[in-house]
Design a protein around this motif. Structure first.
Motif, PDB file in Angstrom:
ATOM      1  N   PRO A 131      -8.325  20.401 -10.773  1.00 21.97           N
ATOM      2  CA  PRO A 131      -9.505  20.480 -11.594  1.00 21.97           C
ATOM      3  C   PRO A 131      -9.808  18.829 -11.795  1.00 21.97           C
ATOM      4  CG  PRO A 131      -8.051  21.916 -12.595  1.00 21.97           C
ATOM      5  CD  PRO A 131      -7.234  21.445 -11.642  1.00 21.97           C
ATOM      6  N   ILE A 132      -9.095  18.110 -11.991  1.00 24.79           N
ATOM      7  CA  ILE A 132      -9.416  16.728 -12.320  1.00 24.79           C
ATOM      8  C   ILE A 132      -9.778  16.063 -10.842  1.00 24.79           C
ATOM      9  CG2 ILE A 132      -8.097  14.340 -12.608  1.00 24.79           C
ATOM     10  CD1 ILE A 132      -6.060  15.891 -14.313  1.00 24.79           C
ATOM     11  N   ALA A 133      -9.211  16.619  -9.867  1.00 24.04           N
ATOM     12  CA  ALA A 133      -9.595  15.963  -8.521  1.00 24.04           C
ATOM     13  C   ALA A 133     -10.944  16.609  -8.113  1.00 24.04           C
ATOM     14  CB  ALA A 133      -8.624  16.298  -7.389  1.00 24.04           C
ATOM     15  N   ALA A 134     -11.211  17.795  -8.528  1.00 29.08           N
ATOM     16  CA  ALA A 134     -12.467  18.339  -8.226  1.00 29.08           C
ATOM     17  C   ALA A 134     -13.650  17.710  -8.937  1.00 29.08           C
ATOM     18  CB  ALA A 134     -12.575  19.860  -8.242  1.00 29.08           C
ATOM     19  N   SER A 135     -13.397  17.182 -10.407  1.00 34.53           N
ATOM     20  CA  SER A 135     -14.521  16.625 -11.147  1.00 34.53           C
ATOM     21  C   SER A 135     -14.662  15.208 -10.425  1.00 34.53           C
ATOM     22  CB  SER A 135     -14.007  16.620 -12.489  1.00 34.53           C
ATOM     23  OG  SER A 135     -12.874  15.585 -12.698  1.00 34.53           O
ATOM     24  N   LEU A 136     -13.663  14.668  -9.818  1.00 27.09           N
ATOM     25  CA  LEU A 136     -14.002  13.495  -9.316  1.00 27.09           C
ATOM     26  C   LEU A 136     -14.472  13.449  -7.620  1.00 27.09           C
ATOM     27  CD1 LEU A 136     -10.825  11.510 -10.386  1.00 27.09           C
ATOM     28  CD2 LEU A 136     -12.935  11.180 -11.285  1.00 27.09           C
ATOM     29  N   GLY A 137     -14.561  14.744  -7.416  1.00 24.47           N
ATOM     30  CA  GLY A 137     -15.331  14.902  -6.062  1.00 24.47           C
ATOM     31  C   GLY A 137     -14.222  14.674  -5.043  1.00 24.47           C
TER      32      GLY A 137
END
Length: 100
Positions: A44-50
């Motif tokens: 989720p953290i990586a997804a929020s950073l794209g």
């Protein structure tokens, strides 16, 4: 790092300057392996950073390589050479032969 090396030696001393390289490798290595082993947690953290956890691990690995080499050449190697200064000539020769 090369520009800060002298300041680090003067302000913190020989021992702490020598510990910068192993500490940096340990911290960035732990981050790299954490991103690999716990990828679902970081998704989720990586997804929020794209990006993906794998790409974040690649970036942390690249940072580890750059930071470890720069700290080794600017701090660790001079510390290693400074260890020979108080020795007599015979001990310096034998010590250098054993280390190199």
């Amino acid at each position: 790092m090369m520009l800060l090396g002298r300041t680090i030696f003067e302000k913190f001393g020989w021992r702490k300057a020598a510990l910068v390289t192993p500490t940096m490798i340990g911290v960035t290595g732990a981050a790299f392996f954490a991103l690999q082993l716990f990828a679902p947690v970081f998704a989720p953290i990586a997804a929020s950073l794209g990006t993906t956890p794998l790409m974040m691990a690649v970036l942390v690995g690249a940072a580890q390589n750059i930071l470890s080499k720069s700290s080794k050449y600017s701090l660790f190697d001079p510390c290693k050479e400074m260890a020979y200064i108080p020795l007599d000539q015979d001990s310096k020769t034998k010590g250098k032969a054993a280390v190199d």
